[in-house]
Design a protein around this motif. Sequence first.
Motif, PDB file in Angstrom:
ATOM      1  N   ASN A 229      61.982  89.918  -5.856  1.00  0.00           N
ATOM      2  CA  ASN A 229      63.612  89.803  -6.508  1.00  0.00           C
ATOM      3  C   ASN A 229      64.635  90.564  -5.552  1.00  0.00           C
ATOM      4  O   ASN A 229      65.876  91.590  -6.089  1.00  0.00           O
ATOM      5  CB  ASN A 229      64.235  89.681  -7.470  1.00  0.00           C
ATOM      6  CG  ASN A 229      63.114  88.906  -8.868  1.00  0.00           C
ATOM      7  OD1 ASN A 229      62.984  88.006  -7.893  1.00  0.00           O
ATOM      8  ND2 ASN A 229      63.342  89.079  -9.944  1.00  0.00           N
ATOM      9  N   GLU A 230      65.219  90.543  -4.346  1.00  0.00           N
ATOM     10  CA  GLU A 230      65.856  90.859  -3.294  1.00  0.00           C
ATOM     11  C   GLU A 230      66.226  89.954  -2.457  1.00  0.00           C
ATOM     12  O   GLU A 230      67.226  90.773  -1.720  1.00  0.00           O
ATOM     13  CB  GLU A 230      64.823  92.287  -2.582  1.00  0.00           C
ATOM     14  CG  GLU A 230      64.256  93.298  -3.092  1.00  0.00           C
ATOM     15  CD  GLU A 230      64.911  94.389  -3.666  1.00  0.00           C
ATOM     16  OE1 GLU A 230      66.092  94.613  -3.871  1.00  0.00           O
ATOM     17  OE2 GLU A 230      64.604  95.298  -4.525  1.00  0.00           O
ATOM     18  N   GLU A 231      67.001  88.881  -3.016  1.00  0.00           N
ATOM     19  CA  GLU A 231      67.752  88.593  -2.122  1.00  0.00           C
ATOM     20  C   GLU A 231      68.910  88.792  -1.865  1.00  0.00           C
ATOM     21  O   GLU A 231      69.504  88.860  -0.995  1.00  0.00           O
ATOM     22  CB  GLU A 231      68.463  87.005  -3.229  1.00  0.00           C
ATOM     23  CG  GLU A 231      68.758  87.061  -4.016  1.00  0.00           C
ATOM     24  CD  GLU A 231      69.580  85.788  -4.115  1.00  0.00           C
ATOM     25  OE1 GLU A 231      68.762  84.562  -4.480  1.00  0.00           O
ATOM     26  OE2 GLU A 231      69.590  85.656  -5.921  1.00  0.00           O
TER      27      GLU A 231
ATOM     28  N   ASP B 139      56.412  89.931  -0.440  1.00  0.00           N
ATOM     29  CA  ASP B 139      57.512  89.298  -2.095  1.00  0.00           C
ATOM     30  C   ASP B 139      56.528  89.568  -2.531  1.00  0.00           C
ATOM     31  O   ASP B 139      55.081  88.624  -2.924  1.00  0.00           O
ATOM     32  CB  ASP B 139      57.718  87.481  -1.054  1.00  0.00           C
ATOM     33  CG  ASP B 139      58.164  87.502  -2.501  1.00  0.00           C
ATOM     34  OD1 ASP B 139      59.156  87.614  -3.127  1.00  0.00           O
ATOM     35  OD2 ASP B 139      57.734  86.253  -3.022  1.00  0.00           O
ATOM     36  N   ASP B 140      56.414  89.631  -4.002  1.00  0.00           N
ATOM     37  CA  ASP B 140      55.890  90.061  -5.047  1.00  0.00           C
ATOM     38  C   ASP B 140      55.953  88.103  -6.018  1.00  0.00           C
ATOM     39  O   ASP B 140      56.246  89.294  -7.648  1.00  0.00           O
ATOM     40  CB  ASP B 140      55.220  91.208  -5.836  1.00  0.00           C
ATOM     41  CG  ASP B 140      54.824  91.688  -6.489  1.00  0.00           C
ATOM     42  OD1 ASP B 140      53.337  90.838  -6.432  1.00  0.00           O
ATOM     43  OD2 ASP B 140      54.734  92.194  -7.505  1.00  0.00           O
ATOM     44  N   GLY B 141      55.727  87.493  -5.730  1.00  0.00           N
ATOM     45  CA  GLY B 141      56.100  86.656  -6.784  1.00  0.00           C
ATOM     46  C   GLY B 141      57.608  86.427  -6.841  1.00  0.00           C
ATOM     47  O   GLY B 141      58.051  86.368  -8.136  1.00  0.00           O
TER      48      GLY B 141
ATOM     49  N   ARG C 125      70.704 106.573  -0.030  1.00  0.00           N
ATOM     50  CA  ARG C 125      72.270 105.532  -0.023  1.00  0.00           C
ATOM     51  C   ARG C 125      71.966 104.450  -0.723  1.00  0.00           C
ATOM     52  O   ARG C 125      72.222 103.328  -1.212  1.00  0.00           O
ATOM     53  CB  ARG C 125      72.832 104.775   1.553  1.00  0.00           C
ATOM     54  CG  ARG C 125      73.010 106.443   2.084  1.00  0.00           C
ATOM     55  CD  ARG C 125      74.110 106.935   2.229  1.00  0.00           C
ATOM     56  NE  ARG C 125      74.697 106.609   1.572  1.00  0.00           N
ATOM     57  CZ  ARG C 125      76.648 106.246   1.866  1.00  0.00           C
ATOM     58  NH1 ARG C 125      76.773 106.258   3.099  1.00  0.00           N
ATOM     59  NH2 ARG C 125      77.794 106.265   1.390  1.00  0.00           N
ATOM     60  N   TYR C 126      71.787 105.439  -2.577  1.00  0.00           N
ATOM     61  CA  TYR C 126      71.776 104.557  -3.601  1.00  0.00           C
ATOM     62  C   TYR C 126      72.966 103.775  -4.077  1.00  0.00           C
ATOM     63  O   TYR C 126      72.831 102.407  -4.338  1.00  0.00           O
ATOM     64  CB  TYR C 126      71.049 105.656  -4.655  1.00  0.00           C
ATOM     65  CG  TYR C 126      70.009 104.462  -6.084  1.00  0.00           C
ATOM     66  CD1 TYR C 126      69.156 104.242  -5.666  1.00  0.00           C
ATOM     67  CD2 TYR C 126      70.220 103.465  -6.534  1.00  0.00           C
ATOM     68  CE1 TYR C 126      67.820 104.402  -6.434  1.00  0.00           C
ATOM     69  CE2 TYR C 126      69.577 103.648  -7.424  1.00  0.00           C
ATOM     70  CZ  TYR C 126      68.648 103.087  -7.232  1.00  0.00           C
ATOM     71  OH  TYR C 126      67.288 103.032  -8.006  1.00  0.00           O
ATOM     72  N   ASP C 127      74.057 104.245  -3.394  1.00  0.00           N
ATOM     73  CA  ASP C 127      75.248 102.926  -3.382  1.00  0.00           C
ATOM     74  C   ASP C 127      75.413 101.421  -2.583  1.00  0.00           C
ATOM     75  O   ASP C 127      76.375 100.974  -2.881  1.00  0.00           O
ATOM     76  CB  ASP C 127      76.118 104.532  -3.659  1.00  0.00           C
ATOM     77  CG  ASP C 127      76.141 104.931  -1.560  1.00  0.00           C
ATOM     78  OD1 ASP C 127      74.886 105.022  -1.379  1.00  0.00           O
ATOM     79  OD2 ASP C 127      77.371 104.644  -1.180  1.00  0.00           O
TER      80      ASP C 127
ATOM     81  N   ALA D 141      69.770  96.219 -10.022  1.00  0.00           N
ATOM     82  CA  ALA D 141      69.721  97.365 -11.008  1.00  0.00           C
ATOM     83  C   ALA D 141      68.134  97.156 -10.359  1.00  0.00           C
ATOM     84  O   ALA D 141      67.448  96.705  -9.491  1.00  0.00           O
ATOM     85  CB  ALA D 141      69.750  96.968 -12.184  1.00  0.00           C
ATOM     86  N   SER D 142      67.314  98.342 -10.804  1.00  0.00           N
ATOM     87  CA  SER D 142      66.324  99.227 -10.091  1.00  0.00           C
ATOM     88  C   SER D 142      65.224  98.442 -10.728  1.00  0.00           C
ATOM     89  O   SER D 142      65.766  98.357 -11.939  1.00  0.00           O
ATOM     90  CB  SER D 142      66.200 100.543 -10.313  1.00  0.00           C
ATOM     91  OG  SER D 142      64.866 100.717 -10.377  1.00  0.00           O
ATOM     92  N   LYS D 143      64.684  98.343 -10.081  1.00  0.00           N
ATOM     93  CA  LYS D 143      62.746  97.796 -10.652  1.00  0.00           C
ATOM     94  C   LYS D 143      61.856  98.194 -11.328  1.00  0.00           C
ATOM     95  O   LYS D 143      61.343  97.969 -12.109  1.00  0.00           O
ATOM     96  CB  LYS D 143      62.319  96.735  -9.221  1.00  0.00           C
ATOM     97  CG  LYS D 143      63.129  96.203  -8.290  1.00  0.00           C
ATOM     98  CD  LYS D 143      63.608  94.761  -8.733  1.00  0.00           C
ATOM     99  CE  LYS D 143      64.243  93.531  -8.311  1.00  0.00           C
ATOM    100  NZ  LYS D 143      65.093  94.301  -7.496  1.00  0.00           N
TER     101      LYS D 143
END
Length: 254
Positions: free
Chosen positions: A10-12, A41-43, A222-224, A229-231
């Motif tokens: 889910n990284e679109e 891609d993991d589903g 660079r988490y910003d 949200a984090s997976k």
Amino acid sequence: MILVVIPAYNEEANVARLLGDLAEILGELMPASRVLVALVDDGSKDRTVAVAEGAAERLRTANFECTTLRHPENRGLAEAIKTGLLYACDRANPKDIIVTMDCDNSHTPGLMVQLTRRIFEGYDVAVASRFISGSRVVGLTLFRQALSLGAAILLKTLLPIPGIRDYTCGYRAYRAAVIQPIVRDNPRFISETGFSVMLDILLKLHHHDRHLAFVEVPILLRYDWKKGASKMAVGRTIRQTLRLLARRRLGYWD
Ligand SMILES: Nc1nc2c(ncn2[C@@H]2O[C@H](COP(=O)(O)OP(=O)(O)O)[C@@H](O)[C@H]2O)c(=O)[nH]1
Ligand SMILES: [Mg+2]
């Protein structure tokens, strides 16, 4: 050649920027290097695949190529890393370098220059580290930073690996010649199911060959720049990490 394994779920919102930055920055900084990206891609339930394939099409050059590997349904980070590493190990020459990184733009492509340079210098594994001089973390909650630091202290005490302080950061470079035989010949090389997989890879490599040379380079995390949200499921990852640590410390390596 540099083979870059990127697990994606889910990284679109992030994947187009990441692939664009990889193509542009590595083209600029390492123009002579051929870069093959394997996005796993993991589903994903969003448009990660469509966005990645569109970007890959636009960005393809003689030196930059991105392939999307797909799991029909979500199997978790460890299975995605396994699929990606097996793919990379199959295609790599022993002299190549295999890199893993997140798909969320917190791992900046420019750092790959330092990571791969360390491999050229003779190290076998180079880890982007939050815990050495020169590293900096932008935008990650103090709670998450404390968790990673706690894990690092515990691991450094109970299962030390010379040269390693950051056991959990997923941004790393591996000498292909070193991990190819281990990954290919050991179906159980990846035995974890969740985020503890990154830690276990380092532990298993060190256990397999005590002479491997590990090194760290400071990361600017660079988490910003991450969208969404984090997976990472915090509670589950803590439980998995503690269980893994206990088993490996007691000498169970299956
Ligand atoms: N293939 C796969 N990748 C995942 C899964 N969960 C997370 N990821 C990817 O693993 C990487 C790490 O996750 P991320 O959300 O960045 O974790 P954080 O950086 O620790 O907050 C990212 O590239 C995610 O897209 C999953 O279930 N399967
Ligand atoms: Mg991340």
